[in-house]
Write a protein that holds these residues in place. Sequence first.
Motif, short mmCIF file in Angstrom:
data_model
loop_
_atom_site.label_atom_id
_atom_site.label_comp_id
_atom_site.label_asym_id
_atom_site.label_seq_id
_atom_site.Cartn_x
_atom_site.Cartn_y
_atom_site.Cartn_z
N UNK A 55 0.83 -1.21 0.00
CA UNK A 55 0.00 0.00 0.00
C UNK A 55 0.86 1.25 0.00
N UNK A 56 1.96 1.22 0.75
CA UNK A 56 2.85 2.38 0.82
C UNK A 56 3.53 2.64 -0.53
N UNK A 57 4.01 1.55 -1.17
CA UNK A 57 4.68 1.71 -2.47
C UNK A 57 3.67 2.21 -3.51
N UNK A 58 2.47 1.61 -3.51
CA UNK A 58 1.44 2.02 -4.46
C UNK A 58 1.13 3.52 -4.31
N UNK A 59 0.95 3.96 -3.09
CA UNK A 59 0.65 5.36 -2.83
C UNK A 59 1.80 6.26 -3.25
N UNK A 60 3.02 5.86 -2.92
CA UNK A 60 4.19 6.70 -3.22
C UNK A 60 4.44 6.86 -4.70
N UNK A 61 4.36 5.76 -5.47
CA UNK A 61 4.68 5.86 -6.90
C UNK A 61 3.60 6.62 -7.65
N UNK A 62 2.34 6.46 -7.25
CA UNK A 62 1.28 7.21 -7.91
C UNK A 62 1.33 8.70 -7.57
N UNK A 63 1.76 9.00 -6.36
CA UNK A 63 1.85 10.40 -5.95
C UNK A 63 2.85 11.16 -6.81
N UNK A 64 3.96 10.52 -7.19
CA UNK A 64 5.00 11.23 -7.96
C UNK A 64 4.85 11.03 -9.46
N UNK A 65 4.13 9.97 -9.89
CA UNK A 65 4.11 9.64 -11.32
C UNK A 65 2.80 9.92 -12.02
N UNK A 66 1.68 9.82 -11.33
CA UNK A 66 0.38 9.96 -12.00
C UNK A 66 0.19 11.36 -12.56
N UNK A 67 -0.24 11.41 -13.83
CA UNK A 67 -0.57 12.68 -14.46
C UNK A 67 0.60 13.41 -15.08
N UNK A 68 1.79 12.82 -15.11
CA UNK A 68 2.95 13.49 -15.71
C UNK A 68 3.51 12.61 -16.82
N UNK A 69 4.27 13.21 -17.76
CA UNK A 69 4.89 12.41 -18.82
C UNK A 69 5.75 11.30 -18.25
N UNK A 70 5.79 10.19 -18.95
CA UNK A 70 6.49 9.03 -18.41
C UNK A 70 7.97 9.31 -18.19
N UNK A 71 8.57 10.09 -19.08
CA UNK A 71 9.98 10.39 -18.90
C UNK A 71 10.23 11.17 -17.62
N UNK A 72 9.31 12.08 -17.30
CA UNK A 72 9.42 12.82 -16.04
C UNK A 72 9.15 11.89 -14.87
N UNK A 73 8.16 11.02 -15.03
CA UNK A 73 7.81 10.09 -13.97
C UNK A 73 8.98 9.18 -13.63
N UNK A 74 9.72 8.76 -14.66
CA UNK A 74 10.86 7.88 -14.42
C UNK A 74 11.89 8.55 -13.52
N UNK A 75 12.16 9.82 -13.76
CA UNK A 75 13.12 10.56 -12.92
C UNK A 75 12.62 10.67 -11.49
N UNK A 76 11.36 10.97 -11.33
CA UNK A 76 10.79 11.10 -9.99
C UNK A 76 10.79 9.77 -9.25
N UNK A 77 10.55 8.69 -9.97
CA UNK A 77 10.55 7.38 -9.33
C UNK A 77 11.94 7.00 -8.84
N UNK A 78 12.97 7.33 -9.62
CA UNK A 78 14.34 7.05 -9.19
C UNK A 78 14.66 7.83 -7.91
N UNK A 79 14.19 9.06 -7.85
CA UNK A 79 14.41 9.87 -6.65
C UNK A 79 13.70 9.26 -5.46
N UNK A 80 12.53 8.68 -5.70
CA UNK A 80 11.78 8.04 -4.62
C UNK A 80 12.56 6.86 -4.04
N UNK A 81 13.25 6.12 -4.91
CA UNK A 81 14.07 5.00 -4.43
C UNK A 81 15.20 5.52 -3.55
N UNK A 82 15.83 6.58 -4.01
CA UNK A 82 16.95 7.13 -3.25
C UNK A 82 16.53 7.59 -1.87
N UNK A 83 15.29 8.05 -1.74
CA UNK A 83 14.82 8.59 -0.47
C UNK A 83 14.15 7.55 0.41
N UNK A 84 14.03 6.30 -0.06
CA UNK A 84 13.30 5.27 0.68
C UNK A 84 14.11 4.77 1.87
#
Length: 347
Positions: A178-207
Motif C-alpha cells: 500500500x505504501x509503495x502504491x501510494x508513493x509511486x502514484x503520488x509522484x508519477x500519476x498525471x505526468x509524462x512518463x519520462x518525467x515520472x521515471x526521474x521522480x521514481x528514481x528519486x523516490x528509491x533514493x529517499x526510501x
Amino acid sequence: MSEDRRLMVLRAIVQDYVQTSEPVGSKALVERHHLGVSAATVRNDMALLEEEGLIHAPHTSAGRVPTDAGYRVFVDRLSAVKPLGQGERRAIGQFLQGAVDLDDVVDRTVRLLASLTRQVAVVQYPSLTRSTVRHIELVPMGSSHLMIVLIVNTGRVEQRVVDTGRVLTDPTGEALVASIRSGINEVAAGVPFTVAATRLRRLVDEADDADRAALEAVVSALGDALVEEREERVVLAGQANLARAGADFPRSIGPILEALEEHVTLLRLLGQLGDDPELVSVRIGSENPVTGLQTTSLVSMGYGSGSERVASLGVLGPTRMDYPTTMASVRAVARYVTEILDENQAT
C-alpha cells in the motif's frame, strides 16, 4: 487571362482526371463544367497552365493531366476540408467506439481508414515517451511477487511481474504494498512518463533501507517498460489497394511496397507534421523524400489526448487521389480517435 478562371480550369482537370483516369481535353472540360468560356479560351488557359508546370501531356494527344505541382496548387486552394456526411460520421463513431483497448482502437482505425479511402492506411501507435501515466496498480501474486500494471492516458496497459524479496501476505507486507502504491502514484500519476521515471528514481533514493529493495524492483520494472516502448510502431492495412491502382504506377509497385516495409521511414514521415493539431498534412509525389514513395501521396494528421499530439495516422495512395474526400476521412477518423483517448483518460 483571369487567374481565377485558370485555377477553375485546373480544378476541373484534376477532378475529371481523378474520376476517369484519362487525360482531359478542352472539349470535355467545356461539356462537363460550366466555365462560361469557349473551348478555344480553355485551350489557351491549358497552354498557360502547362507553361507553369501544373499540367502536362502524358503522350501526344489533346488531353492533359495534373503534375505534382498542379495537385499541390489544387490542394492548397481548397478553402476548407469538406466535412463528411452525418451518416458517415455516425458510422465511424460507432465502429471505433466498440474498441475495448488501445490495440483494438489501432486495429479498428487502420482497417476503417483503408476501407473508407481505398488506400493504404497507416496508424502510428502512441509512444509512451510522449504519453502520461494515468495510474500504476500493484497486485500481490504469491508470497513475494507483485504484478505491476502501468496504465497510460492513451489507454495502453503494460504489465510486469517482479519478485520483491519480501513476504507480502502478512500485515507488514500488505502495508508495504500500500505504501509503495501510494508513493509511486503520488509522484508519477498525471505526468509524462519520462518525467515520472526521474521522480521514481528519486523516490528509491529517499526510501528507508528496509523498503528500498522492494521499491527498487518495482521502479526498475517500470523503467524496463519505458525502454521497450521507445521504439515506436506503425500498423498498416489495405496494401492490396495499391494493386487495384496499378495503372497509376506505370513502372512497378515494388519500390512502394519495399518502402512501406521500412517502418522507421514511415514513422519519420508521419512525424513531419506541423504544430497545429487540427491541420491535415498532404505530401504529394516528389515532395516525399523517400524515393520509393515519389509516385504516391501521403495524407496524414496527428491524434492525441487533449491538445497534445501523441501519434499520427494517415493514408498513402497514388497522386491521382480524391484529395478532398481523403482529407475529410483522415480528419474525421483522427478526431474520433482523439475523442476515444480523451474518454479513456477521463474514466
